[in-house]
Design an enzyme around this catalytic site. Structure first.
Site, PDB file in Angstrom:
ATOM      1  N   ASN A  82       8.045  -5.912   2.548  1.00 13.88           N
ATOM      2  CA  ASN A  82       9.128  -5.154   3.183  1.00 13.88           C
ATOM      3  C   ASN A  82       9.359  -5.750   4.566  1.00 13.88           C
ATOM      4  OD1 ASN A  82      10.841  -3.299   4.346  1.00 13.88           O
ATOM      5  ND2 ASN A  82       9.322  -1.646   4.487  1.00 13.88           N
ATOM      6  N   TRP A  83      10.422  -6.522   4.685  1.00  9.72           N
ATOM      7  CA  TRP A  83      10.673  -7.233   5.951  1.00  9.72           C
ATOM      8  C   TRP A  83      11.254  -6.325   7.031  1.00  9.72           C
ATOM      9  CZ3 TRP A  83      12.968 -12.781   5.010  1.00  9.72           C
ATOM     10  CH2 TRP A  83      12.080 -13.513   4.197  1.00  9.72           C
ATOM     11  N   LYS A  84      11.703  -5.146   6.635  1.00 11.30           N
ATOM     12  CA  LYS A  84      12.358  -4.224   7.588  1.00 11.30           C
ATOM     13  C   LYS A  84      13.514  -4.951   8.284  1.00 11.30           C
ATOM     14  CE  LYS A  84       7.916  -2.021   7.991  1.00 11.30           C
ATOM     15  NZ  LYS A  84       7.116  -1.014   8.624  1.00 11.30           N
ATOM     16  N   HIS A  99      11.093   5.330   2.094  1.00 12.61           N
ATOM     17  CA  HIS A  99      10.171   4.805   3.104  1.00 12.61           C
ATOM     18  C   HIS A  99      10.091   5.806   4.255  1.00 12.61           C
ATOM     19  CE1 HIS A  99       8.379   2.282   6.156  1.00 12.61           C
ATOM     20  NE2 HIS A  99       7.970   1.495   5.177  1.00 12.61           N
ATOM     21  N   GLU A 134       9.990   5.437   7.336  1.00 12.87           N
ATOM     22  CA  GLU A 134      10.907   5.192   8.466  1.00 12.87           C
ATOM     23  C   GLU A 134      12.288   5.754   8.166  1.00 12.87           C
ATOM     24  OE1 GLU A 134      10.151   0.986   8.728  1.00 12.87           O
ATOM     25  OE2 GLU A 134       8.110   1.428   9.414  1.00 12.87           O
ATOM     26  N   GLU A 182       1.831   5.250   0.939  1.00 10.68           N
ATOM     27  CA  GLU A 182       1.834   4.692   2.287  1.00 10.68           C
ATOM     28  C   GLU A 182       1.498   5.790   3.295  1.00 10.68           C
ATOM     29  OE1 GLU A 182       4.194   0.844   2.498  1.00 10.68           O
ATOM     30  OE2 GLU A 182       5.594   2.431   2.972  1.00 10.68           O
ATOM     31  N   GLY A 242       2.105   0.072  10.238  1.00 13.03           N
ATOM     32  CA  GLY A 242       2.368  -0.645  11.482  1.00 13.03           C
ATOM     33  C   GLY A 242       1.396  -0.332  12.603  1.00 13.03           C
ATOM     34  N   SER A 258      -0.670  -1.296   7.008  1.00 17.99           N
ATOM     35  CA  SER A 258      -1.569  -2.240   7.695  1.00 17.99           C
ATOM     36  C   SER A 258      -2.430  -3.036   6.711  1.00 17.99           C
ATOM     37  CB  SER A 258      -2.432  -1.519   8.731  1.00 17.99           C
ATOM     38  OG  SER A 258      -1.605  -0.975   9.750  1.00 17.99           O
ATOM     39  N   GLY A 269       4.229  -4.677   5.011  1.00 15.25           N
ATOM     40  CA  GLY A 269       5.226  -4.778   6.076  1.00 15.25           C
ATOM     41  C   GLY A 269       4.981  -6.022   6.924  1.00 15.25           C
ATOM     42  N   GLY A 270       4.396  -5.825   8.098  1.00 15.74           N
ATOM     43  CA  GLY A 270       4.222  -6.904   9.080  1.00 15.74           C
ATOM     44  C   GLY A 270       3.629  -8.179   8.498  1.00 15.74           C
TER      45      GLY A 270
HETATM   46  C1  PEP Z   1       5.594  -0.636   5.370  1.00  8.72           C
HETATM   47  O1  PEP Z   1       6.376  -0.416   6.278  1.00  8.72           O
HETATM   48  O2  PEP Z   1       5.936  -0.426   4.198  1.00  8.72           O
HETATM   49  C2  PEP Z   1       4.273  -1.150   5.705  1.00  8.72           C
HETATM   50  C3  PEP Z   1       3.332  -1.057   4.823  1.00  8.72           C
HETATM   51  O3  PEP Z   1       4.138  -1.683   6.963  1.00  8.72           O
HETATM   52  P1  PEP Z   1       2.829  -2.410   7.568  1.00  8.72           P
HETATM   53  O4  PEP Z   1       2.252  -3.271   6.478  1.00  8.72           O
HETATM   54  O5  PEP Z   1       3.356  -3.223   8.704  1.00  8.72           O
HETATM   55  O6  PEP Z   1       1.900  -1.330   7.992  1.00  8.72           O
END
Ligand code: PEP
Length: 252
Positions: free
Chosen positions: A9-11, A97, A99, A169, A175, A215, A236-237
């Site tokens: 997930n590049w956001k 999600h 967010e 999640e 994050g 994370s 994500g990141g």
């Molecule tokens: C996400 O936003 O779906 C996610 C898992 O982010 P991160 O891996 O950066 O915690």
């Protein structure tokens, strides 16, 4: 056998050129590894999906959107429908999600309509669920996740539900650099599979991919994915770096 999936997930990150470079790098690296059946999904911003699906046609990854609107067309300025995504041959779509729930106030009913839109257009929804830290501390995290699934997903027929991927999640892990422990992830994933089993039966439950997100990185992916009910990750990141993302894929 259920599918193991690693989705990035590049956001709202990367310029077009950076995105093209990263997708090309990932595609090149995927040529040389044994995926052992793991499905790789890249979810860049909407604007880059056409470019991504073009590259995907010659490569070993699928594409996903980060969101959809619940109507198929109409006067909804700025929105993107599942019909449009299908036209680009996008395979997956992240729905719910945290967010989007938090910053765009998406509630259970709206998410249920998005799930319907994805399913009727044959886009596989990756439905996100998870609790905030205060809910875990209060011991109500199982209830929170149950409600999210009951309100937005469990209205689907068994046939429709077979298209669904679940991503657990925990919001306190997204994050933050603090991932759920493997035991916490396994406990919740087993709980979710139990709910699916109660609603749709053991066969459907055993075939449902339940991903972990929060994370997850190259250092902790293996211990998380080694759990029997963790079928991969929503990343994500760490999906923004091709080397790290590939290591995560190879941890499945
Ligand atoms: C996400 O936003 O779906 C996610 C898992 O982010 P991160 O891996 O950066 O915690």
């Amino acid at each position: 056998m259920r599918k193991r999936i690693v989705a990035g997930n590049w956001k709202m990150n990367k310029t077009f050129r950076e995105a093209e470079d990263l997708i090309t790098e990932i595609a090149d690296k995927l040529e040389n590894i044994d995926l052992r059946g793991t499905e790789v999904v890249l979810c860049p911003p909407f604007l880059y999906l056409e470019m991504a699906t073009d590259i995907a046609k010659e490569s070993r990854f699928k594409t996903g959107a980060q969101n959809i609107y619940d109507n198929d067309s109409g006067a909804f300025t700025g929105e993107i429908s599942a019909v449009m995504l299908k036209g680009l041959e996008v395979d997956y779509c992240i729905i719910g999600h945290s967010e989007r729930r938090k910053y765009f106030h998406e509630d259970h009913a709206f998410l249920a309509r998005k799930m319907e839109a994805a399913i009727r257009n044959h886009i596989r929804p990756v439905f996100c669920c998870g609790e905030v830290l205060a809910e875990r501390d209060a011991g109500i995290h199982f209830n929170v996740v149950r409600e999210q699934l009951e309100e937005s997903v469990f209205f689907l027929s068994p046939e429709e539900f077979r298209q669904v991927v679940i991503a657990y999640e925990p919001i306190w892990a997204i994050g933050t650099g603090v991932n759920a422990t493997p035991a916490q992830a396994q406990e919740m994933h087993a709980f979710i599979r139990g709910l699916i089993s109660g609603k749709y039966g053991t066969e459907v439950a055993s075939e449902t991919s339940i991903l972990y997100g929060g994370s997850c990185n190259a250092g902790n992916a293996k211990e998380l994915f080694d759990n029997p009910d963790v079928d991969g990750g929503l990343i994500g990141g760490a999906s923004l770096n091709s080397g790290e993302f590939l290591q995560i894929i190879q941890s499945t």
